[in-house]
Scaffold this motif. Sequence first.
Motif, mmCIF file in Angstrom:
data_model
loop_
_atom_site.group_PDB
_atom_site.id
_atom_site.type_symbol
_atom_site.label_atom_id
_atom_site.label_comp_id
_atom_site.label_asym_id
_atom_site.label_seq_id
_atom_site.Cartn_x
_atom_site.Cartn_y
_atom_site.Cartn_z
ATOM 1 N N SER A 311 -4.858 16.337 9.196
ATOM 2 C CA SER A 311 -5.680 15.985 10.352
ATOM 3 C C SER A 311 -6.169 17.245 11.065
ATOM 4 O O SER A 311 -5.432 18.235 11.191
ATOM 5 N N SER A 313 -6.922 17.237 14.217
ATOM 6 C CA SER A 313 -6.367 17.178 15.570
ATOM 7 C C SER A 313 -4.844 17.141 15.513
ATOM 8 O O SER A 313 -4.266 16.708 14.502
ATOM 9 N N PRO A 314 -4.178 17.585 16.568
ATOM 10 C CA PRO A 314 -2.707 17.649 16.540
ATOM 11 C C PRO A 314 -2.046 16.303 16.282
ATOM 12 O O PRO A 314 -1.098 16.215 15.495
ATOM 13 N N ASN A 318 2.242 16.676 17.573
ATOM 14 C CA ASN A 318 1.578 17.943 17.258
ATOM 15 C C ASN A 318 1.734 18.302 15.776
ATOM 16 O O ASN A 318 1.879 19.459 15.394
ATOM 17 N N TYR A 320 -0.368 17.419 13.034
ATOM 18 C CA TYR A 320 -1.583 17.622 12.238
ATOM 19 C C TYR A 320 -1.540 16.840 10.921
ATOM 20 O O TYR A 320 -1.985 17.318 9.890
ATOM 21 N N THR A 321 -1.005 15.654 10.973
ATOM 22 C CA THR A 321 -0.980 14.803 9.778
ATOM 23 C C THR A 321 -0.969 13.343 10.216
ATOM 24 O O THR A 321 -0.374 13.000 11.252
ATOM 25 N N GLY A 350 0.887 18.675 7.021
ATOM 26 C CA GLY A 350 0.662 19.418 8.250
ATOM 27 C C GLY A 350 1.868 20.259 8.614
ATOM 28 O O GLY A 350 2.365 21.031 7.812
ATOM 29 N N TRP A 378 -1.951 21.941 2.523
ATOM 30 C CA TRP A 378 -1.942 21.261 3.814
ATOM 31 C C TRP A 378 -0.563 21.301 4.483
ATOM 32 O O TRP A 378 -0.271 20.496 5.359
ATOM 33 N N VAL A 385 -3.389 25.921 11.783
ATOM 34 C CA VAL A 385 -4.175 24.695 11.812
ATOM 35 C C VAL A 385 -4.967 24.606 10.518
ATOM 36 O O VAL A 385 -5.282 25.621 9.885
ATOM 37 N N HIS A 386 -5.320 23.388 10.134
ATOM 38 C CA HIS A 386 -6.053 23.179 8.897
ATOM 39 C C HIS A 386 -7.445 23.807 8.966
ATOM 40 O O HIS A 386 -8.089 23.853 10.027
#
Length: 505
Positions: A311, A313-314, A318, A320-321, A350, A378, A385-386
């Motif tokens: 993802s 966004s966090p 938090n 990111y997945t 993430g 990932w 961050v991605h």
Amino acid sequence: MWSKLSRRHHLLLAGGVLALVLVLVAAWSLIGDTATARSTQVEPVSVAYAAPNEPQSVTVSRALFASSPSAVLVRDDAAPDVVTRGIEAAGTHHVPLLTVGPSSVEPVRRELERLGARTVAAVEPSSIPDVGVTVGDLQTVADQPAPVVDPTLVLVAERTDPDEVPTPAVEAAARVAAQEAAGTATAAGATGIVVSRPDPRASGQAIDFIKRHPSARVVGIGGEFGTTALLAANLDAARQAPELPGGGYTLFPGRRMVALYGSPGAPSLGPLGRQSLPATVARAQRLAASYQPFSKEKVIPAFEIIVTVASASPGPGNSYTNVIDPKEILPWVIEAGKSGIYVTLDLQPGRVDFLTQAKLFTALLKYPHVGLALDPEWRLKPNQVHLTQIGSVAAAEVNRVSDWLAALVRDNHLPQKLFVLHQFDSDMLANRDRISTAHPELQFMVHADGHGTPPVKMSTWNRLITGLSPDYAMGWKNFYTEDHPPFSPQQTMAVKPTPWFVSYQ
């Protein structure tokens, strides 16, 4: 090829513990005055360990024959027709077939002395090294009564030197040597089966025998089968394991796979999510069929389903997945099983560790046709961050996942499970040489995810296979829009080494 665990066993057991483990293959009695040895009080499962330089056929002879008045010899580099005639002669007369070459004269000589063989014969007597006994032609073989025994299975793995480059010639020689050893087992009244790796699940024929004769005696020939306890555990799993799509209980070399990659209902993530489930099944089947003309192995369709999606966004925690509810994936797993399709669950975690996410899908991974893929691209560090950084995973984290997944296979009596590590950059799998592949329950795979022009893709491929352990199978990815031009099925199958798993994104 052998697993690292198997090689360690082979090297260890060829040494000082040999005298102790040979007890496992003792305790035999004779039928009549000159008959082939038969079991009286023996372990139901045992491993017959080889002495240094000992051919597999000699190990089998020592395990199954208490004595024999005669034997048939075949030189270890004999032509196929000579080998066939030697196997037939040994089977007809119920005597051991022993393979001999310059480096194995002493083990063969000792075995002939132990057997008390008074006549020794060969298809080509003049080609046999001096073994201390005059070697005549096949007319001199002493006939013995046919043995009458309880069901006995002898497993012979195709043994190659782990330090030798596995060329086609080397692999062919290993197959012939294993067939000769299986011939000796058959001559003793047992069922000799050659397996491609030291695991009874590597052969559908072996599994069929084990299921039809659950109380049969089983002997693994050579230390590559590991300990008696390991062989017994593999046999127990084989008795209970359901078959994989395409048949059998281990993944490769019994089949190749061609997969659609993506996530249900998410067209942007790949072709798997661009149509309904029934249409996806039909598309995967058509795609796999397009590869069959270029593969001697059966090609089966597959899904690679992204079940945790990276993802931007966090998100919660938090992390990111985004985790897809396993209940949404379940219909795809069930329909795939009905349609002979293998499924691999792909994780894009993430900032969450891979094992934590894998455990969320335990129920799905208990299905026999479902494997697991880790996508380190990932896997973020705490401050990454991605699409700004390329993720990576340490060997220790991969090992924790493989330990857990192998235990899941054992505890649920499942067939071998695919364990995929995606990679296109060397840093994605940090310390790749420290990743343990010592789990026969898993088929380890490095999946090359590079895209671009053919030279760029081949450069990525060649970089990834350099220094890679032979315990890994290789996977390849074709991109519909990012490859220029995309590889055709024929071009993909011309890549060397030929990939066992091809996915489409």
